[in-house]
Design an enzyme around this catalytic site. Sequence first.
Site, PDB file in Angstrom:
ATOM      1  N   TYR A 142      43.874  42.173  43.471  1.00  0.00           N
ATOM      2  CA  TYR A 142      45.039  41.307  43.322  1.00  0.00           C
ATOM      3  C   TYR A 142      46.079  41.886  44.277  1.00  0.00           C
ATOM      4  O   TYR A 142      46.345  43.091  44.246  1.00  0.00           O
ATOM      5  CB  TYR A 142      45.618  41.340  41.906  1.00  0.00           C
ATOM      6  CG  TYR A 142      44.643  41.071  40.782  1.00  0.00           C
ATOM      7  CD1 TYR A 142      43.620  40.139  40.917  1.00  0.00           C
ATOM      8  CD2 TYR A 142      44.762  41.750  39.568  1.00  0.00           C
ATOM      9  CE1 TYR A 142      42.741  39.895  39.869  1.00  0.00           C
ATOM     10  CE2 TYR A 142      43.901  41.511  38.522  1.00  0.00           C
ATOM     11  CZ  TYR A 142      42.894  40.592  38.669  1.00  0.00           C
ATOM     12  OH  TYR A 142      42.022  40.364  37.632  1.00  0.00           O
TER      13      TYR A 142
ATOM     14  N   CYS B  89      48.828  43.949  42.613  1.00  0.00           N
ATOM     15  CA  CYS B  89      48.420  45.059  41.745  1.00  0.00           C
ATOM     16  C   CYS B  89      48.772  46.387  42.403  1.00  0.00           C
ATOM     17  O   CYS B  89      48.382  46.630  43.548  1.00  0.00           O
ATOM     18  CB  CYS B  89      46.925  44.968  41.484  1.00  0.00           C
ATOM     19  SG  CYS B  89      46.185  46.486  40.842  1.00  0.00           S
TER      20      CYS B  89
ATOM     21  N   PHE C 177      47.647  49.384  41.876  1.00  0.00           N
ATOM     22  CA  PHE C 177      46.460  50.194  42.149  1.00  0.00           C
ATOM     23  C   PHE C 177      45.736  49.692  43.403  1.00  0.00           C
ATOM     24  O   PHE C 177      45.235  50.492  44.207  1.00  0.00           O
ATOM     25  CB  PHE C 177      45.525  50.191  40.942  1.00  0.00           C
ATOM     26  CG  PHE C 177      46.140  50.789  39.709  1.00  0.00           C
ATOM     27  CD1 PHE C 177      46.325  52.154  39.603  1.00  0.00           C
ATOM     28  CD2 PHE C 177      46.558  49.976  38.658  1.00  0.00           C
ATOM     29  CE1 PHE C 177      46.899  52.720  38.475  1.00  0.00           C
ATOM     30  CE2 PHE C 177      47.133  50.524  37.521  1.00  0.00           C
ATOM     31  CZ  PHE C 177      47.315  51.895  37.428  1.00  0.00           C
ATOM     32  N   CYS C 178      45.675  48.378  43.570  1.00  0.00           N
ATOM     33  CA  CYS C 178      45.087  47.816  44.791  1.00  0.00           C
ATOM     34  C   CYS C 178      45.942  48.156  46.005  1.00  0.00           C
ATOM     35  O   CYS C 178      45.407  48.433  47.098  1.00  0.00           O
ATOM     36  CB  CYS C 178      44.948  46.299  44.657  1.00  0.00           C
ATOM     37  SG  CYS C 178      43.899  45.758  43.283  1.00  0.00           S
TER      38      CYS C 178
END
Length: 379
Positions: free
Chosen positions: A111, A114, A116-117
């Site tokens: 995403y 996101c 973390f992404c």
Amino acid sequence: MAAACARTLGKVGRLVLETPACRTANSYAVVPKITLNASRRAYGTGAGGFRSKPFFTTQLRSARVLGCAFLLGGGLGLYQTLKLTLERHLAEEEANTSGSSAGLKLTLYQYKTCPFCSKVRAFLDYHGLPYEIVEVNPVMRKEIKWSTYRKVPILMVNESVQLNDSSVIISTLKTLLVSREKTIPQVLDCYPEMKSVNDSGKEVTEFNNKYWIMVAGAEEEALYPEKGSRKEEIKWRRWADDWLVHLISPNVYRTAGEALSSFDYIVREGKFSTFEGFFAKYVGAGAMWLISKRLKNKHNLQNDVRLDLYKAVNDWVAAIGKQRKFMGGDEPNLADLAVFGVLRVMEGLQAFEDMMENTKVKPWYRRMEKATHHKEAQQ
């Protein structure tokens, strides 16, 4: 290998020419034929005196047949050897590209908003590793229906190896970049998957050692030349995951207006159908505004969650100090990339503008932008 096969084939040819039959045939080539005018046949001497069979011609043909057989066999042997050599070479190439950092085909399932992404993208951009992005629909998630791991980011390597968890992805790739003799399976063995049940009774997956780069000796000294720099990097990478990332949602959904602006951004940047986008923007914004209140209590945040964000960011800047451009020194380390990746998802929102205006993070943040964009341009 091909040259060695050619040499071997040459030796076989010489051996054929040195056989008695070949020597006889060669002698015949320099002796004039004896003919009888009446018969016009060639005669040779044998145990029974004169006989009508063309002895020298028979021997010559036998030698030629034998030589052709050797040549044909040698040619087939050479073909098979070259074929096996080529197959082995291709297999070794595939193993090398699957096992080391060189020539990796990377596909990131994500995403865009996101954190973390965003951490993984920051790492890939800085290190100049080309990658493809597959934006996952956060409602149906059909893009990752093939995976038993239902979270993002997921990084596929050469369409065959699946890496899960942002910190494991980063640690694995960094290990491969530093220690090129290791393969991906060897590195992944260092981050065993563990399942447990959290306080809510939900099963969760965690990965042991995920903040460690698996190097030692000279490789460790080259990567961490300063005493204590390895522990410092691990500490702040963990801090980014365990604390900083939990400040994002309460701040971007702090008020109903900010929640609506945040979901407008999420819908524009994400992968939604028309109906899903409308539903997410208005229903999702209201839901997340309410959820942010629960998150504030869960993480013991102040009534004004901006204050916790300001303090966290200033603590980070203070840890870098005035003598370093980055926590990694003159170049960003993995802690720099993690913190930058987390904070970057707020760009364009009010929380980001307030953070840049009311903390000391701006100089470091601008240096990180320049560092990652510079590396990205070299891909």
